[in-house]
Design an enzyme around this catalytic site. Structure first.
Site, PDB file in Angstrom:
ATOM      1  N   CYS A 162      59.139  54.875  34.170  1.00 24.97           N
ATOM      2  CA  CYS A 162      59.905  55.331  35.325  1.00 24.97           C
ATOM      3  C   CYS A 162      61.396  55.446  35.059  1.00 24.97           C
ATOM      4  CB  CYS A 162      59.639  54.438  36.532  1.00 24.97           C
ATOM      5  SG  CYS A 162      60.125  52.699  36.343  1.00 24.97           S
ATOM      6  N   HIS A 197      60.664  49.849  40.301  1.00 30.11           N
ATOM      7  CA  HIS A 197      60.447  51.280  40.071  1.00 30.11           C
ATOM      8  C   HIS A 197      61.791  51.982  40.170  1.00 30.11           C
ATOM      9  CE1 HIS A 197      58.687  55.158  39.818  1.00 30.11           C
ATOM     10  NE2 HIS A 197      58.937  55.492  41.074  1.00 30.11           N
ATOM     11  N   ASP A 217      61.957  61.820  42.607  1.00 30.86           N
ATOM     12  CA  ASP A 217      61.221  60.922  41.712  1.00 30.86           C
ATOM     13  C   ASP A 217      60.399  61.757  40.736  1.00 30.86           C
ATOM     14  OD1 ASP A 217      59.872  58.906  40.458  1.00 30.86           O
ATOM     15  OD2 ASP A 217      59.170  57.925  42.272  1.00 30.86           O
ATOM     16  N   ASN A 244      58.999  50.397  52.157  1.00 34.37           N
ATOM     17  CA  ASN A 244      58.773  49.761  53.470  1.00 34.37           C
ATOM     18  C   ASN A 244      57.314  49.639  53.866  1.00 34.37           C
ATOM     19  OD1 ASN A 244      60.080  48.413  55.491  1.00 34.37           O
ATOM     20  ND2 ASN A 244      60.810  50.214  56.553  1.00 34.37           N
ATOM     21  N   ASP A 259      53.691  47.915  54.413  1.00 37.36           N
ATOM     22  CA  ASP A 259      53.172  46.559  54.585  1.00 37.36           C
ATOM     23  C   ASP A 259      52.168  46.258  53.474  1.00 37.36           C
ATOM     24  OD1 ASP A 259      54.685  46.392  56.825  1.00 37.36           O
ATOM     25  OD2 ASP A 259      53.018  46.531  58.252  1.00 37.36           O
ATOM     26  N   GLU A 300      65.070  42.742  57.646  1.00 38.91           N
ATOM     27  CA  GLU A 300      63.903  42.048  58.192  1.00 38.91           C
ATOM     28  C   GLU A 300      64.261  40.556  58.257  1.00 38.91           C
ATOM     29  OE1 GLU A 300      60.184  43.324  56.535  1.00 38.91           O
ATOM     30  OE2 GLU A 300      61.061  45.215  56.036  1.00 38.91           O
TER      31      GLU A 300
END
Length: 595
Positions: free
Chosen positions: A278, A337, A360, A400, A402, A448
Site C-alpha cells: 500500500c 493502510h 487509493d 469508520n 464497526d 468517539e
C-alpha cells in the site's frame, strides 16, 4: 505588394517561462507551462518586420493523436484578438526589427499533456504559410484561482506540489514511525513517464480522442492514475504482493523512492514492477500527481478497515479457542493502510464537498469494473454521505466501520462483541514545512476512542517473525455464570534499530562532499548478508549500494561515502539497511546544498 512574412526561428523562452511557471526543476531547455497562466515566445522573421494590419498571425495548438476543435484538443486563435470559439489567448508584447514577442495563455480548464504549437501567417493578398514552432507540455496550475486544483496557501503549494521528498507513516497506532521517501517528481524523464502512464491506460487504448479531451479534469486524471499505478487490469506500474516470497522481484520494504520504480517500468516497455504494497502504491501515486501539478499528500490510517461486502461492518469469526476462522474471513482490519489525498474542486458533487479527496491505488476492490478507488470527498466521508461519487462508502469503511466479532460453535454464530472505535486511528500525514507528523483524524470522523504495552524478547519471537514484523495476540474470555463472551486482541509491532547520517562539512553544488552513515547490530547474535543502500535527490545520480557483509553482536559500524551534489536547495539523504535478521532499517537526514 508586400512579400509574405517568413518565420526563420522560434524561441520558446523555456528557461524564463519555466521559472515563472514553477517547472524549472523539471527542465530549463524544454517548455513546461501551467494552464491559466501566460507564457512568452519570440518569432524571428527571415525577410522583414511584422506589420500590424498587414500580417495576420493565427496560432494552433494540438494535443493527442486525434486533435479536434469540438473536443477542445485543438485550438485556433488569432494574435489580433478577434473573438472566436477558442478560449486560448494570444496577445502582442513587443515588435522588433525582425522579431515579434507574443504572450500565449491556455484556458484554466485545458487538457493537460504534450502539445504541438503551430502558426499560420497570411499577409495581405498573399498565400497562407504554416510553420511548426515546437512542442510544449501543459500542466495543472494550483497557482491559478480559476484552475480546479487551485490551492490558496503558498506553503501548502510548496509542500504538496513542489516538495520532492516526504515521510510515510508505518507501524501501528501505538508505535508510529516515519519512513522517508524520495518522490523525485522533478527528476529526469519523470514527466515523460507520467504522460506515458496516461497513454497506457485502458481509457486511452479504447478511445484516445475522448480520453485526451477529458484530461482537463483532475477528477478524471486521478481515477486514471489510481487505476494505472496498480497492474491488475492493465500494464500498470506495480504488481502487488502481500506474501513472503519476493525472490523474483524486490521486497516492497526495500524501496526508498518512486524514481527507480517509474524508470524500471518505462525501461522494460511498461512491464509491471515487482513488488508493491500500500505505501509503495501511494508514494508512486503522489509522485505522478505532483508531477502533473495536482496537490497531493500521502495518508496513513492505523487500524484500517477493508469491507468486502459494502455493509460498512468488519465481520470476524472465531472458534471457541479464540482462533480466527480463516475459511470464513472476508473482511479485515489492517494494522495500517496508506492512500493519497488530492486537492481539487468537485463540481460534480453538491457544494461543499471539494478540497481534499481520497485516492487509493492499492488494488482492493473494483470501481466501475476497474481496480481503482476515488476521488472520494474527505468531507463526505466525515458527514456519512456515502452515496456520493467516487467509492465514498468504501473509503468510509476504511476509517469508520464497526467491527463485529462472532463465535462459531456447534453450527451456530453468536455475537461476541461490537466495537465502534477500533477502525480508523491516528490518521497521519507529513506536516507542512517540517518533518513532523500531522494527525488529521478529525478531518475524517467525529471524536468517539486504552493501551496495553507488551514486550517479548527476540529469542521468543525470532523463529516466528514474518516480513510484517508483527505479533498478534488474541484472548477469548467469558464471565462466570454468564453466556456472554469477550474477545480482546492486540497487535505488537517490533521496533527497529536506527541509522544515523552525518554530513561532513558544507554541501556545495559540484563540490565533493563526504557523508557518514552509522548503524549498529542491536542483537546478541551475529547478523549476516548486510547491504546498505543510500540515495538522495540532487546528491546521488543513482542508488549507492554497499555490501557490508557481517555485523557482530552489538557491533557499531560506520561507513563514509563520497558524492558531488548536482542540485541546490533543501535535499534529503535516505539510507536502508537489510540483512538476514532485519530487512527494513531506514534512516534519513536533511541537508542544504548551496551554490
Amino acid at each position: 505588394m508586400a512579400e509574405g512574412l517568413e518565420v526563420a526561428l522560434t524561441d520558446l523562452q523555456s528557461s524564463w517561462n519555466n521559472v515563472q511557471h514553477h517547472t524549472d526543476e523539471i527542465s530549463s531547455n524544454r517548455l513546461l507551462v501551467r494552464r491559466g497562466q501566460a507564457f512568452n515566445i519570440t518569432l524571428y522573421f527571415r525577410n522583414r518586420a511584422f506589420q500590424p494590419g498587414l500580417d495576420n498571425i493565427i496560432f494552433v495548438t494540438e494535443t493527442g493523436p486525434l486533435p479536434d476543435l469540438p473536443k477542445g484538443t485543438r485550438a485556433v486563435f488569432s494574435l489580433e484578438g478577434h473573438p472566436g470559439p477558442s478560449p486560448w489567448i494570444a496577445s502582442l508584447q513587443t515588435i522588433g526589427a525582425n522579431s515579434l514577442e507574443v504572450s500565449l495563455c491556455a484556458p484554466p480548464m485545458a487538457a493537460v499533456g504534450r502539445y504541438l504549437l503551430k502558426v499560420h501567417i497570411k499577409s495581405l493578398q498573399g498565400p497562407v504559410t504554416a510553420y511548426q514552432l515546437g512542442e510544449f507540455i501543459l500542466l495543472f496550475n494550483p497557482w491559478c484561482p480559476e484552475d480546479a486544483v487551485y490551492l490558496e496557501s503558498e506553503p501548502q503549494r510548496q509542500e504538496y506540489v513542489m516538495n520532492d521528498y516526504g515521510f510515510i507513516y508505518q507501524g501501528n497506532k501505538n508505535w508510529i514511525r516515519p519512513c522517508p521517501w524520495n518522490y523525485g517528481q522533478f527528476e529526469e524523464n519523470i514527466i515523460d513517464i507520467c504522460l506515458e502512464l496516461l497513454d497506457k491506460s485502458l481509457n486511452f487504448q479504447i478511445d484516445p480522442a475522448t480520453d485526451c479531451a477529458l484530461r482537463g479534469s483532475p477528477v478524471y486524471i486521478s481515477r486514471v492514475v489510481s487505476a494505472m499505478i496498480n497492474s491488475n487490469d492493465d500494464s500498470g506500474v506495480l504488481n502487488g504482493n502481500w506474501g513472503e516470497n519476493y525472490s523474483d522481484g524486490t521486497n516492497p520494504a526495500e524501496w526508498m523512492g518512486s524514481v527507480a520504480i517509474l524508470k524500471q517500468w518505462h525501461a522494460t516497455g511498461c512491464q509491471p514492477v515487482r513488488y508493491g504494497q500500500c505505501w509503495v502504491f501511494a508514494a508512486v501515486t503522489c509522485t505522478v500527481m505532483r508531477c502533473l501539478g495536482i496537490p497531493t499528500r500521502v495518508i496513513t490510517n492505523f487500524n484500517s478497515g477493508h469491507d468486502t461486502d459494502g455493509n460498512l461492518i468488519i465481520d470476524e469469526y472465531y472458534d471457541n479457542t479464540g482462533r480466527i476462522l480463516e475459511n470464513k474471513k472476508k473482511d479485515s482490519v489492517w494494522n495500517f493502510h496508506v492512500w493519497n489525498e488530492c486537492w481539487m474542486a468537485r463540481n460534480d458533487l453538491p457544494p461543499g464537498f471539494g478540497g481534499w479527496q481520497v485516492l487509493d491505488a492499492t488494488p482492493q476492490e473494483t470501481s466501475n469494473g476497474l481496480y481503482c478507488c476515488g476521488p472520494a470527498s474527505v468531507r463526505a466521508i466525515k458527514e456519512g454521505e456515502v452515496d456520493l461519487n467516487y467509492d465514498t462508502a468504501f473509503a468510509f469503511s476504511m476509517v469508520n466501520a464497526d467491527c463485529m466479532a462472532w463465535l462459531v460453535f456447534g453450527g451456530k454464530e453468536q455475537k461476541l462483541h461490537q466495537d465502534t472505535s477500533t477502525v480508523g486511528n491516528f490518521i497521519s500525514t507529513k506536516s507542512i514545512q517540517s518533518d513532523g507528523r500531522d494527525d488529521i483524524t478529525e478531518n475524517y470522523k467525529y471524536a468517539e476512542a486504552k493501551t496495553y504495552p507488551c514486550k517479548i524478547t527476540y529469542s521468543q519471537y525470532s523463529q516466528y517473525l514474518s516480513t510484517d514484523k508483527l505479533i498478534r495476540i488474541s484472548a477469548l474470555g467469558e464471565e462466570k455464570n454468564s453466556p456472554e463472551k469477550i474477545l480482546v486482541k492486540k497487535i505488537i509491532t517490533l521496533a527497529y534499530p536506527s541509522i544515523v547520517i552525518n554530513v561532513l562539512g558544507a554541501a556545495v553544488v559540484n563540490q565533493p562532499l563526504s557523508i557518514q552513515v552509522v548503524f549498529s547490530n542491536p542483537l546478541s547474535e551475529q547478523v549476516e548478508d548486510c547491504v546498505l543502500t543510500v540515495e538522495g535527490s540532487g546528491l546521488f545520480r543513482r542508488q549507492q549500494r554497499v555490501l557490508i557483509g557481517v555485523l557482530k553482536p552489538h557491533h557499531r559500524a560506520s561507513l563514509t561515502l563520497e558524492t558531488i551534489p548536482f542540485k541546490s536547495g533543501q535535499r534529503q539523504i535516505q539510507a536502508n539497511l537489510r540483512s538476514n535478521k532485519f530487512k527494513d532499517i531506514k534512516g534519513y537526514t536533511n541537508v542544504y546544498i548551496g551554490l
